[in-house]
Design an enzyme around this catalytic site. Structure first.
Site, PDB file in Angstrom:
ATOM      1  N   ASP A 182      36.283  42.378  43.351  1.00  0.00           N
ATOM      2  CA  ASP A 182      37.388  42.689  42.433  1.00  0.00           C
ATOM      3  C   ASP A 182      37.509  44.194  42.187  1.00  0.00           C
ATOM      4  O   ASP A 182      38.166  44.619  41.230  1.00  0.00           O
ATOM      5  CB  ASP A 182      37.254  41.947  41.100  1.00  0.00           C
ATOM      6  CG  ASP A 182      38.546  41.958  40.276  1.00  0.00           C
ATOM      7  OD1 ASP A 182      39.626  41.878  40.873  1.00  0.00           O
ATOM      8  OD2 ASP A 182      38.474  42.075  39.038  1.00  0.00           O
ATOM      9  N   ARG A 195      50.433  35.743  46.219  1.00  0.00           N
ATOM     10  CA  ARG A 195      49.757  35.484  44.948  1.00  0.00           C
ATOM     11  C   ARG A 195      50.754  35.162  43.850  1.00  0.00           C
ATOM     12  O   ARG A 195      51.749  35.870  43.676  1.00  0.00           O
ATOM     13  CB  ARG A 195      48.932  36.713  44.539  1.00  0.00           C
ATOM     14  CG  ARG A 195      47.955  36.452  43.387  1.00  0.00           C
ATOM     15  CD  ARG A 195      47.320  37.732  42.912  1.00  0.00           C
ATOM     16  NE  ARG A 195      46.081  37.500  42.195  1.00  0.00           N
ATOM     17  CZ  ARG A 195      45.511  38.381  41.395  1.00  0.00           C
ATOM     18  NH1 ARG A 195      46.063  39.570  41.202  1.00  0.00           N
ATOM     19  NH2 ARG A 195      44.374  38.110  40.772  1.00  0.00           N
ATOM     20  N   CYS A 212      39.664  42.281  46.479  1.00  0.00           N
ATOM     21  CA  CYS A 212      39.613  43.653  45.987  1.00  0.00           C
ATOM     22  C   CYS A 212      41.041  44.193  45.973  1.00  0.00           C
ATOM     23  O   CYS A 212      41.975  43.521  46.406  1.00  0.00           O
ATOM     24  CB  CYS A 212      38.690  44.530  46.837  1.00  0.00           C
ATOM     25  SG  CYS A 212      39.018  44.438  48.614  1.00  0.00           S
ATOM     26  N   ASN A 217      42.076  46.570  34.643  1.00  0.00           N
ATOM     27  CA  ASN A 217      42.313  46.224  33.243  1.00  0.00           C
ATOM     28  C   ASN A 217      41.087  45.611  32.579  1.00  0.00           C
ATOM     29  O   ASN A 217      41.191  44.721  31.746  1.00  0.00           O
ATOM     30  CB  ASN A 217      43.501  45.255  33.148  1.00  0.00           C
ATOM     31  CG  ASN A 217      44.203  45.322  31.803  1.00  0.00           C
ATOM     32  OD1 ASN A 217      44.199  46.353  31.138  1.00  0.00           O
ATOM     33  ND2 ASN A 217      44.802  44.219  31.411  1.00  0.00           N
ATOM     34  N   ARG A 258      49.698  38.114  29.854  1.00  0.00           N
ATOM     35  CA  ARG A 258      49.401  39.485  29.429  1.00  0.00           C
ATOM     36  C   ARG A 258      49.491  40.485  30.587  1.00  0.00           C
ATOM     37  O   ARG A 258      49.485  41.692  30.369  1.00  0.00           O
ATOM     38  CB  ARG A 258      48.012  39.555  28.806  1.00  0.00           C
ATOM     39  CG  ARG A 258      46.899  39.079  29.694  1.00  0.00           C
ATOM     40  CD  ARG A 258      45.573  39.014  28.956  1.00  0.00           C
ATOM     41  NE  ARG A 258      44.561  38.286  29.690  1.00  0.00           N
ATOM     42  CZ  ARG A 258      43.877  38.766  30.702  1.00  0.00           C
ATOM     43  NH1 ARG A 258      44.091  40.015  31.113  1.00  0.00           N
ATOM     44  NH2 ARG A 258      42.962  38.041  31.323  1.00  0.00           N
TER      45      ARG A 258
END
Length: 309
Positions: A262, A129, A37, A267, A135
């Site tokens: 998540d 990460r 999350c 987006n 994109r």
């Protein structure tokens, strides 16, 4: 800017997170972890990165912790959002405020000092990460990423990688050379319109089969589904086209899978998922109590709260 405070205008078309998620029918086992999350800002306190590809709605730690409790989870893993770049303050603040109930995954750049890495570790960060979605982020040279992986290994951190299925062949050599546990976001984003035993998904399965340090999150069916969620029915069986892919991974690699909401769904285009319905996805992919406990408790506790086991 007013009164010295910077205001952020969210990207046009951005969907706000679901304000009234339903109560899941599935009850997570005690100690369950939402292992993927995010927090966004709030922008007036934690400004968004100038190089960001999008500007989100604010979604801070108070809303995240309220959702955790509403869905029946005990802990969170807060993954650094790309809209904050390598400024990990919002994520680290959420971890500190959680009283030990949240861990973090950071984004770091080559210039970070050992002291700054130790401070992130003390805040609760346990991973770094690497994002390969063009994109969302600009390209970072692989030698820099490998250098970062080597540095954080001393802290016992793992590496989270985010990529799309068609890019796995080009990234295979890099991923298999990483000197740590590698956690793949969202099963490498498979195309669920292709056969589950087709060459694309089989390559991902091969990656996990041949490299025991590779884990994955069986998360984000709302991003992978073509059919989307059905109308809520008596079974609450959402995102049916993703279920076979996630179930296959859970059953083949039960000790190396994680799950997360998540939230607040960065987006995302098309529809904003009901987080309660996402929780009801779990028993369709982890069909026994043992599998559910490994997915939601045993595995994330090993990876993020190892000292408590």
């Amino acid at each position: 800017m007013t009164d010295g405070v910077v205001r952020f205008e969210k990207t046009a078309g951005w969907l706000d997170w679901c304000p009234r998620p339903s109560r899941p029918k599935f009850t997570p086992p005690p100690g369950a972890v939402d292992a993927h999350c995010h927090v966004f800002g709030p922008g007036t306190e934690f400004p968004y990165a100038p190089e960001r590809k999008y500007t989100p709605c604010d979604a801070g730690k108070a809303q995240l912790f309220a959702l955790r409790d509403h869905l029946g989870f005990a802990r969170n893993v807060v993954v650094q959002a790309t809209c904050h770049g390598a400024d990990n303050r919002a994520m680290a603040d959420a971890c500190r405020a959680s009283e030990g109930r949240a861990r973090g995954v950071a984004t770091v750049r080559r210039g970070i000092s050992d002291r700054e890495l130790r401070e992130l570790h003390e805040a609760g960060v346990r991973g770094v990460r690497f994002n390969f979605l063009k994109r969302l982020v600009d390209f970072t040279p692989k030698d820099e990423l490998m250098e970062t992986a080597e540095r954080v290994r001393a802290l016992g951190w793992h590496v989270v990688v985010y990529f799309e299925a068609q890019d796995l062949p080009a990234l295979w050599q890099f991923f298999t050379a990483l000197p740590a546990i590698v956690v793949v976001d969202h099963m490498g984003r498979p195309d669920v319109t292709k056969p589950i035993d087709g060459p694309e998904f089989e390559l991902f399965i091969r990656l996990m089969r041949e490299h025991e340090n590779v884990w994955t999150k069986v998360s984000c069916p709302e991003r992978l589904s073509v059919g989307g969620p059905p109308a809520v029915d008596g079974e609450r069986n959402p995102y049916r086209d993703v279920v076979p892919f996630a179930r296959r991974v859970v059953e083949a690699f039960p000790d190396r899978v994680l799950w997360g909401t998540d939230w607040p769904h960065p987006n995302l285009k098309g529809h904003m998922p009901d987080d309660g319905l996402l929780v009801d996805f779990i028993p369709h992919i982890a069909t026994t109590h043992e599998l559910q406990t490994r997915l939601l408790v045993t595995n994330p506790m090993y990876l993020y709260w190892h000292e408590e086991i």
